[in-house]
Design an enzyme around this catalytic site. Structure first.
Site, short mmCIF file in Angstrom:
data_model
loop_
_atom_site.label_atom_id
_atom_site.label_comp_id
_atom_site.label_asym_id
_atom_site.label_seq_id
_atom_site.Cartn_x
_atom_site.Cartn_y
_atom_site.Cartn_z
N HIS A 116 -1.02 130.32 -14.76
CA HIS A 116 -2.47 130.03 -14.87
C HIS A 116 -2.98 130.31 -16.28
O HIS A 116 -2.44 131.17 -16.98
CB HIS A 116 -3.29 130.90 -13.91
CG HIS A 116 -3.02 130.62 -12.48
ND1 HIS A 116 -3.63 129.61 -11.78
CD2 HIS A 116 -2.18 131.22 -11.60
CE1 HIS A 116 -3.18 129.58 -10.54
NE2 HIS A 116 -2.29 130.56 -10.40
N ASP B 111 -0.99 126.94 -4.52
CA ASP B 111 -1.26 126.33 -5.83
C ASP B 111 -0.01 126.30 -6.72
O ASP B 111 -0.08 125.87 -7.87
CB ASP B 111 -2.46 127.00 -6.53
CG ASP B 111 -2.36 128.51 -6.61
OD1 ASP B 111 -1.57 129.11 -5.85
OD2 ASP B 111 -3.09 129.10 -7.42
N HIS B 112 1.14 126.71 -6.17
CA HIS B 112 2.43 126.59 -6.86
C HIS B 112 3.42 125.75 -6.05
O HIS B 112 4.08 124.88 -6.58
CB HIS B 112 3.02 127.99 -7.13
CG HIS B 112 2.10 128.81 -7.99
ND1 HIS B 112 2.27 128.91 -9.34
CD2 HIS B 112 0.96 129.49 -7.70
CE1 HIS B 112 1.28 129.64 -9.84
NE2 HIS B 112 0.48 130.00 -8.87
N ASP C 257 3.05 133.77 -11.23
CA ASP C 257 1.88 134.67 -11.26
C ASP C 257 2.30 136.13 -11.41
O ASP C 257 1.57 137.04 -11.01
CB ASP C 257 1.05 134.51 -9.98
CG ASP C 257 0.35 133.16 -9.91
OD1 ASP C 257 0.46 132.39 -10.89
OD2 ASP C 257 -0.29 132.88 -8.89
N HIS D 150 6.79 130.90 -6.54
CA HIS D 150 6.45 131.67 -5.33
C HIS D 150 5.73 130.78 -4.34
O HIS D 150 5.40 129.63 -4.65
CB HIS D 150 5.67 132.93 -5.67
CG HIS D 150 4.32 132.71 -6.29
ND1 HIS D 150 4.15 132.12 -7.53
CD2 HIS D 150 3.07 132.99 -5.85
CE1 HIS D 150 2.87 132.08 -7.82
NE2 HIS D 150 2.17 132.58 -6.82
N HIS E 77 3.44 140.44 -6.96
CA HIS E 77 2.41 139.45 -6.61
C HIS E 77 2.75 138.89 -5.22
O HIS E 77 1.91 138.84 -4.33
CB HIS E 77 2.38 138.36 -7.67
CG HIS E 77 1.39 137.28 -7.40
ND1 HIS E 77 0.03 137.47 -7.44
CD2 HIS E 77 1.56 135.97 -7.05
CE1 HIS E 77 -0.59 136.33 -7.14
NE2 HIS E 77 0.32 135.42 -6.90
N HIS F 67 2.78 130.61 -2.87
CA HIS F 67 1.34 130.29 -2.81
C HIS F 67 1.11 128.79 -3.00
O HIS F 67 1.80 128.13 -3.77
CB HIS F 67 0.56 131.09 -3.85
CG HIS F 67 0.42 132.53 -3.51
ND1 HIS F 67 0.19 133.51 -4.44
CD2 HIS F 67 0.48 133.16 -2.30
CE1 HIS F 67 0.12 134.69 -3.83
NE2 HIS F 67 0.30 134.51 -2.54
#
Ligand SMILES: *[C@@H]1O[C@H](CO)[C@@H](O)[C@H](O)[C@H]1NC(C)=O
Ligand SMILES: *[C@@H]1O[C@H](CO)[C@@H](O)[C@H](O)[C@H]1NC(C)=O
Ligand SMILES: *[C@@H]1O[C@H](CO)[C@@H](O)[C@H](O)[C@H]1NC(C)=O
Ligand SMILES: [Zn+2]
Length: 248
Positions: free
Chosen positions: A170, A58-59, A131, A54, A110, A56
């Site tokens: 995570h 941090d991905h 996530d 996705h 999400h 975001h």
């Protein structure tokens, strides 16, 4: 197929899926590109592709740098907000990379472009859930509804073979299981998993079959959980669980 778990940043996971027949690899959410390239070099495999779960940061936030280092990689994803996307994946798309078979599973909530990747070869099955599904929990509902998460977890992911290994985005497992125990205190599988987790700092992978036993977000039809939180149907149970977890 072999999966290397590559911890990134503080509690984020990237993965390297290694196709041992072709000596090639796919990176999942390579937010720290240099770590991924080092792992690929050490494993003596050629990195060919990137799966982004996705948008975001941090991905997907490593895509720019990774592509500047390796311009020819194919970047898969289901959200136009993902940088450097080359292969747009739609729900149920199936394709092959080397000797691996992949099926894209749209698992929204999400984010509205969250894609899980179901990867199989002759011997193995794994799903990369970003996530959406965590070990013992699920992601926050940033761009979706409790109905969306219920569909993603209980219709889409729960219908994969039980032995499918689950690799999530995570390491939130311990806090997820502690929350789970607060709404499902008599679940012995859950109690055992939490004890196991105390001495295993990396808790991935689990399996779909395991998640169905202890993950409350995959058990919203269970009358025990519904009763414990004072709800009577799956969607309200999903909504209430998420709200309770946010404040846990
Ligand atoms: C991933 O790690 C980063 C950097 O350490 C951290 O700021 C971020 O909160 C983590 N992601 C999430 C969703 O927790
Ligand atoms: C994907 O497959 C599922 C299960 O067969 C089906 O319910 C869903 O409608 C399909 N998605 C699309 C976009 O066709
Ligand atoms: C997805 O969510 C974003 C941000 O909330 C929104 O701008 C976009 O229109 C949504 N896309 C779809 C297909 O619903
Ligand atoms: Zn996210």
């Amino acid at each position: 197929m072999k999966v290397l778990t590559i911890p990134a940043l503080e509690d984020n996971y990237s993965y390297l899926i290694i196709d041992e027949k072709a000596n090639e690899a796919i990176a999942v959410d390579p937010v720290e590109p240099k770590k991924i390239l080092k792992a690929a070099t050490e494993a003596q495999v050629k990195l060919t592709s990137v799966f982004t779960t996705h948008h975001h940061w941090d991905h997907a936030g490593g895509n720019e740098e990774l592509l500047s280092l390796r311009p020819n990689l194919a970047v898969y994803g289901a959200d136009p907000r993902i940088a450097k996307l080359t292969n747009f994946v739609k729900d149920n798309d199936t394709f092959k990379i080397g000797s691996l078979s992949i099926k894209g599973l749209m698992t929204i909530c999400h984010t509205n472009g969250s894609m899980s990747y179901f990867v199989t070869d002759d011997a193995d099955k794994a799903v990369f859930t970003g996530d959406t599904l965590f070990i013992g929990g699920c992601g926050r509902f940033f761009e979706g509804t409790p109905e969306d998460m219920h569909h993603s977890l209980s219709s889409v992911l729960a219908s994969l073979p039980k032995e499918t290994r689950v690799y999530c985005g995570h390491e939130y497992t311990k806090s997820n299981l502690k929350f789970a125990l607060s709404v499902d205190p008599d679940n012995t599988r859950l109690q055992e998993k939490l004890i196991w987790c105390e001495s295993n700092s990396i808790s991935v992978p689990s399996t779909i079959g395991e998640e169905l036993q202890y993950n409350p977000f995959m058990r919203v039809t269970d009358p025990v959980i519904q009763k414990n939180i004072g709800e009577t149907n799956p969607i309200d149970t999903m909504a209430k669980l998420r709200e309770m977890k946010n404040n846990f």
